[in-house]
Design a protein around this motif. Structure first.
Motif, short mmCIF file in Angstrom:
data_model
loop_
_atom_site.label_atom_id
_atom_site.label_comp_id
_atom_site.label_asym_id
_atom_site.label_seq_id
_atom_site.Cartn_x
_atom_site.Cartn_y
_atom_site.Cartn_z
N SER A 7 0.84 -1.20 0.00
CA SER A 7 0.00 0.00 0.00
C SER A 7 0.88 1.25 0.00
CB SER A 7 -0.89 0.01 1.23
OG SER A 7 -1.56 1.25 1.36
N PRO A 8 0.57 2.24 -0.85
CA PRO A 8 1.38 3.47 -0.91
C PRO A 8 1.43 4.20 0.43
CG PRO A 8 -0.13 3.35 -2.77
CD PRO A 8 -0.53 2.27 -1.84
N ALA A 9 0.36 4.06 1.22
CA ALA A 9 0.30 4.78 2.49
C ALA A 9 0.94 3.99 3.63
CB ALA A 9 -1.15 5.09 2.85
N ALA A 10 1.33 2.75 3.35
CA ALA A 10 1.86 1.90 4.42
C ALA A 10 3.31 2.26 4.76
CB ALA A 10 1.78 0.44 4.00
N ALA A 11 3.63 2.12 6.05
CA ALA A 11 5.02 2.25 6.52
C ALA A 11 5.31 0.95 7.27
CB ALA A 11 5.18 3.46 7.42
N PRO A 12 5.70 -0.11 6.57
CA PRO A 12 5.75 -1.45 7.15
C PRO A 12 6.53 -1.56 8.45
CG PRO A 12 6.08 -1.56 4.79
CD PRO A 12 6.09 -0.12 5.14
N LEU A 13 7.71 -0.94 8.51
CA LEU A 13 8.52 -1.08 9.72
C LEU A 13 7.87 -0.37 10.90
CD1 LEU A 13 12.12 -0.71 8.25
CD2 LEU A 13 10.95 -2.80 8.96
N LEU A 14 7.26 0.80 10.65
CA LEU A 14 6.58 1.51 11.74
C LEU A 14 5.36 0.71 12.20
CD1 LEU A 14 6.70 5.21 10.46
CD2 LEU A 14 8.01 4.19 12.33
N ASP A 15 4.63 0.15 11.24
CA ASP A 15 3.46 -0.66 11.59
C ASP A 15 3.88 -1.89 12.41
OD1 ASP A 15 1.93 1.12 10.21
OD2 ASP A 15 1.74 -0.11 8.40
N LEU A 16 4.99 -2.51 12.00
CA LEU A 16 5.47 -3.67 12.74
C LEU A 16 5.91 -3.28 14.14
CD1 LEU A 16 6.13 -6.68 12.77
CD2 LEU A 16 8.36 -6.13 11.77
N ALA A 17 6.58 -2.13 14.25
CA ALA A 17 7.03 -1.67 15.58
C ALA A 17 5.83 -1.43 16.49
CB ALA A 17 7.86 -0.40 15.43
N ASP A 18 4.78 -0.80 15.95
CA ASP A 18 3.56 -0.57 16.75
C ASP A 18 2.94 -1.89 17.18
OD1 ASP A 18 3.92 2.11 16.47
OD2 ASP A 18 2.48 2.33 14.81
N TYR A 19 2.92 -2.81 16.24
CA TYR A 19 2.32 -4.11 16.53
C TYR A 19 3.06 -4.83 17.65
CZ TYR A 19 0.94 -8.98 15.73
OH TYR A 19 0.49 -10.26 15.89
N LEU A 20 4.39 -4.86 17.56
CA LEU A 20 5.18 -5.55 18.57
C LEU A 20 5.09 -4.85 19.92
CD1 LEU A 20 8.38 -6.43 16.47
CD2 LEU A 20 6.48 -7.93 17.06
N GLN A 21 5.04 -3.50 19.88
CA GLN A 21 4.94 -2.75 21.13
C GLN A 21 3.59 -3.02 21.82
OE1 GLN A 21 5.49 1.43 20.63
NE2 GLN A 21 5.84 1.82 22.81
N THR A 22 2.56 -3.14 21.04
CA THR A 22 1.24 -3.44 21.59
C THR A 22 1.24 -4.78 22.32
OG1 THR A 22 0.20 -2.22 19.79
CG2 THR A 22 -1.20 -3.75 21.01
N LEU A 23 1.96 -5.74 21.75
CA LEU A 23 2.00 -7.07 22.36
C LEU A 23 3.04 -7.19 23.45
CD1 LEU A 23 1.70 -9.24 19.12
CD2 LEU A 23 -0.11 -8.54 20.69
N ASN A 24 3.91 -6.18 23.54
CA ASN A 24 4.94 -6.18 24.58
C ASN A 24 5.78 -7.45 24.55
OD1 ASN A 24 6.41 -5.21 26.73
ND2 ASN A 24 5.02 -6.08 28.26
N LEU A 25 6.35 -7.74 23.35
CA LEU A 25 7.16 -8.95 23.24
C LEU A 25 8.43 -8.67 22.45
CD1 LEU A 25 6.82 -10.02 20.10
CD2 LEU A 25 4.63 -10.82 20.96
N THR A 26 9.36 -9.60 22.53
CA THR A 26 10.63 -9.52 21.81
C THR A 26 10.74 -10.72 20.88
OG1 THR A 26 11.72 -8.39 23.63
CG2 THR A 26 13.14 -9.45 22.00
N LEU A 27 11.13 -10.47 19.63
CA LEU A 27 11.31 -11.55 18.67
C LEU A 27 12.53 -12.39 19.02
CD1 LEU A 27 10.71 -9.56 15.36
CD2 LEU A 27 9.14 -11.20 16.40
N THR A 28 12.47 -13.67 18.68
CA THR A 28 13.65 -14.53 18.84
C THR A 28 14.39 -14.59 17.51
OG1 THR A 28 12.51 -16.54 18.16
CG2 THR A 28 12.36 -15.93 20.51
N PRO A 29 15.69 -14.95 17.51
CA PRO A 29 16.43 -15.07 16.24
C PRO A 29 15.76 -16.06 15.28
CG PRO A 29 17.96 -15.01 18.06
CD PRO A 29 16.58 -15.09 18.67
N ALA A 30 15.21 -17.14 15.80
CA ALA A 30 14.56 -18.12 14.92
C ALA A 30 13.35 -17.49 14.22
CB ALA A 30 14.13 -19.34 15.73
N GLU A 31 12.62 -16.65 14.95
CA GLU A 31 11.46 -16.00 14.36
C GLU A 31 11.87 -14.96 13.32
OE1 GLU A 31 8.62 -16.54 18.30
OE2 GLU A 31 9.78 -14.70 18.01
N VAL A 32 12.93 -14.22 13.61
CA VAL A 32 13.44 -13.25 12.63
C VAL A 32 13.88 -13.97 11.35
CG1 VAL A 32 15.33 -11.65 12.14
CG2 VAL A 32 14.11 -11.51 14.32
N SER A 33 14.53 -15.12 11.52
CA SER A 33 14.97 -15.89 10.36
C SER A 33 13.78 -16.34 9.52
CB SER A 33 15.77 -17.10 10.83
OG SER A 33 16.17 -17.89 9.73
#
Length: 640
Positions: free
Chosen positions: A66-92
């Motif tokens: 989407s032209p209006a999307a800012a994927p990294l900002l959206d992902l940061a908001d999403y992760l902050q809402t859930l209050n969690l940290t990704l693991t290396p396996a999940e990043v992979s």
């Protein structure tokens, strides 16, 4: 257990995130958190398993277009809402889901900025493999990733090395070897293969062969692709003995050579003249049932032709056609070269007859153009006649090539006949074709034909261009038809096609050679008034005309003017003035001019030395040598 109230109870489901149970709705938005959940599921080694729902949601956010999307900002908001940290396996796993290498690299850097997260060897390998697959690897980016690994104290695995070898340039391979030592790794068979192929890609054949010998010592085995790549590189580097060693190792390790292997060896043996060997390879290839393709046949025919085995080359060609392998232009080119070298171009008809079922307009056209280019006029014309009678419509390029060949060979009658009949094959004539014939007629001083042809050209609706007018003025000038040359010049001025430097050079030459020096000089000044800068031909022509009329002072003045205008004389100009000075007895000036010529770095030619010999002997006899001018094509040498 303490519960937080649900914001929207409908369509909610529960999942486990970072030590907490989170209730989310169908869009993935957090609704409530259950504290003190059970531990995350783990594998047999105790590593936390990736959370599939989190990976899918993160990947969807990052893949947003989407032209209006800012994927990294959206992902940061999403992760902050859930209050969690990704693991290396999940990043992979998330990286694996991202197809865009630039987006993957952005996420990789984003993950490094998350609190408490650290990349490990697997995430580094993942991003490196993504970059490698993209096919447009930025070396600086790869070096930055490796530097970051070392800075963070992350040791790579042998897979890291394999990936780096595949994507880094030839100058970076030594660094890969240093990393192997630093990380305490051991090569496996695949690493050796990657390293060998990397050296081959960057044409470091000696080091590639050393890696191959190491592979043999370690007992590893290469596949047919790696063997062929090595044999081909050694053959191209003319390392014949090493290529034979690799071929022997292939057979010893039961890696069956294929048609490509034998093709490489045939090409190599044929190039160095080892006829017995390439014949043996070809027979072995057939005996082993390898399917011969166009490249195999072409290579064998080329090897035979190069080694002057024309009979066998034609025999293999006939077998090629018999086995329904269609020859291409390269096949015919090789046969033409071989037949020409043996003086047997008349056998080209036999080649054409053998491949009759594949002969078409384009092949005939190629043969005509190739023979014409090589200067085999009679053979080209014979092939052209075959093409003429074989096809209703002609190939324009072939007809143009044939016309040019006939004109270059001075066969003006045949050229004019072709020009008159070419429309029968659906090809329209044009000004370029007429110019070719005009030029050929002019060189042979066949001026009467030019009159007729020029009228025919205009009757067909073709307008003369600058080249037409220049050729006609030059041609009429050669035979002393000054009035006709002026008529063409005046016709030219009345059109949109205005005279250029070449036009004036031809006109000045025509006037000067016919004794009208005043008119020639007047035209010289006229071209300057029109903003045309005289070139070396203009000055050389005028200097010669004044010199032959014993107007030495005027000739010298023009030479000085030439230098002042920044127009540098060539060896022809110096020869003209030297001859002029020698004939009038001005020996001192002639020697001075010769010294200046040497200072300017010009190399004397045979005419220069003839003049010098007369100067040194003091002879002023009227014995001269005539030579074709390199500039105008006219005989303008002062020696006559």
């Amino acid at each position: 257990m303490k519960r937080l109230p649900l914001l929207t109870p409908a369509r909610a489901f529960a999942t486990t995130y970072s030590g907490r149970v989170v209730r989310v709705d169908s869009s993935g938005r957090a609704l409530a958190v259950e504290v003190d959940p059970p531990d995350l599921p783990r594998d047999a080694r105790g590593h936390a398993l990736p959370r599939r729902d989190l990976i899918c949601r993160a990947a969807r956010i990052l893949r947003s277009t989407s032209p209006a999307a800012a994927p990294l900002l959206d992902l940061a908001d999403y992760l902050q809402t859930l209050n969690l940290t990704l693991t290396p396996a999940e990043v992979s796993e998330i990286l694996k889901c991202i197809r865009n290498p630039d987006r993957a690299l952005e996420f990789f850097r984003f993950a490094a900025s998350l609190p408490g997260f650290h990349h490990d060897c697997f995430t580094y390998n993942r991003i490196l493999s993504i970059l490698a697959r993209s096919g447009a690897v930025d070396g600086d980016t790869v070096r930055w990733i490796v530097d970051e690994m070392e800075r963070d104290g992350v040791n790579g695995s042998i897979s890291t090395i394999n990936i780096l070898i595949g994507i880094l340039g030839g100058g970076e391979l030594d660094r890969c070897l240093e990393l192997v030592k630093k990380w305490g790794l051991k090569f496996n068979g695949y690493t050796y293969k990657c390293l060998m192929q990397a050296y081959l890609r960057y044409r470091v054949v000696d080091r590639a062969f050393r890696v191959f010998e190491e592979i043999k010592r370690k007992g590893y085995k290469l596949d047919i692709f790696a063997y062929n790549m090595l044999v081909d590189a050694l053959a191209k580097a003319e390392k014949v003995e090493q290529a034979y060693k690799v071929f022997a190792d292939m057979k010893r390790r039961h890696c069956e050579p294929d048609a490509y292997t034998y093709t490489i060896l045939i090409r190599m043996s044929g190039k160095i003249g080892k006829t017995d060997e390439f014949l043996s390879f070809f027979e072995e290839m057939i005996r082993k049932g390898c399917a011969l393709n166009l490249i195999s046949y072409n290579t064998m025919i080329q090897a035979l032709a190069k080694n002057r085995m024309v009979d066998k080359a034609i025999f293999i060609f006939s077998k090629m056609v018999e086995n329904d392998c269609q020859p291409n232009e390269f096949t015919y080119s090789v046969l033409i070269d071989g037949l020409a070298a043996e003086g047997q171009l008349d056998r080209l008809d036999q080649v054409v007859e053998v491949s009759n079922k594949y002969m078409n307009k384009s092949i005939y056209a190629y043969l005509v153009k190739t023979l014409s280019k090589l200067g085999h006029v009679s053979e080209a014309h014979r092939m052209f006649c075959s093409m003429w009678s074989f096809h209703d419509k002609g190939d324009r390029d072939a007809y143009l090539s044939m016309l040019e060949t006939l004109c270059s060979a001075g066969k003006t009658s045949e050229a004019m006949e072709l020009l008159n009949k070419i429309h029968e094959k659906g090809i329209t004539t044009d000004t370029v074709m007429y110019n070719m014939v005009f030029s050929a007629l002019g060189k042979l001083k066949q001026v009467p034909y030019i009159y007729t042809l020029y009228e025919q050209m205009k009757a067909e609706g073709h307008f003369p261009d600058i080249f037409t007018y220049n050729i006609l003025i030059s041609s009429f000038g050669k035979v002393g038809l000054i009035d006709k040359a002026f008529e063409i010049f005046e016709e030219m001025e009345s059109t949109d096609c205005k005279p250029d430097v070449v036009t004036y050079n031809s006109l000045i030459n025509c006037l000067g050679k016919n004794g009208d020096l005043d008119e020639a000089h007047m035209r010289f000044m006229e071209m300057q008034e029109k903003g045309l800068n005289p070139d070396v031909v203009t000055y050389s022509t005028l200097i010669e005309c004044f010199g032959k009329s014993n107007k030495v002072e005027m000739a010298c003045r023009l030479f000085d003017e030439m230098l002042a205008q920044g127009c540098f004389p060539n060896i022809v100009t110096y020869n003209i003035l030297l001859d002029c000075l020698e004939r009038c007895g001005n020996t001192a000036e002639a020697f001075k001019l010769y010294a200046t010529m040497k200072q300017r770095g010009l190399t004397p030619d045979s005419i220069t030395y003839t003049i010098l010999a007369r100067l040194e002997s003091g002879s002023q006899k009227a014995v001269r040598v005539r030579k074709q001018s390199r500039i105008t094509g006219w005989v303008v040498s002062p020696l006559r």
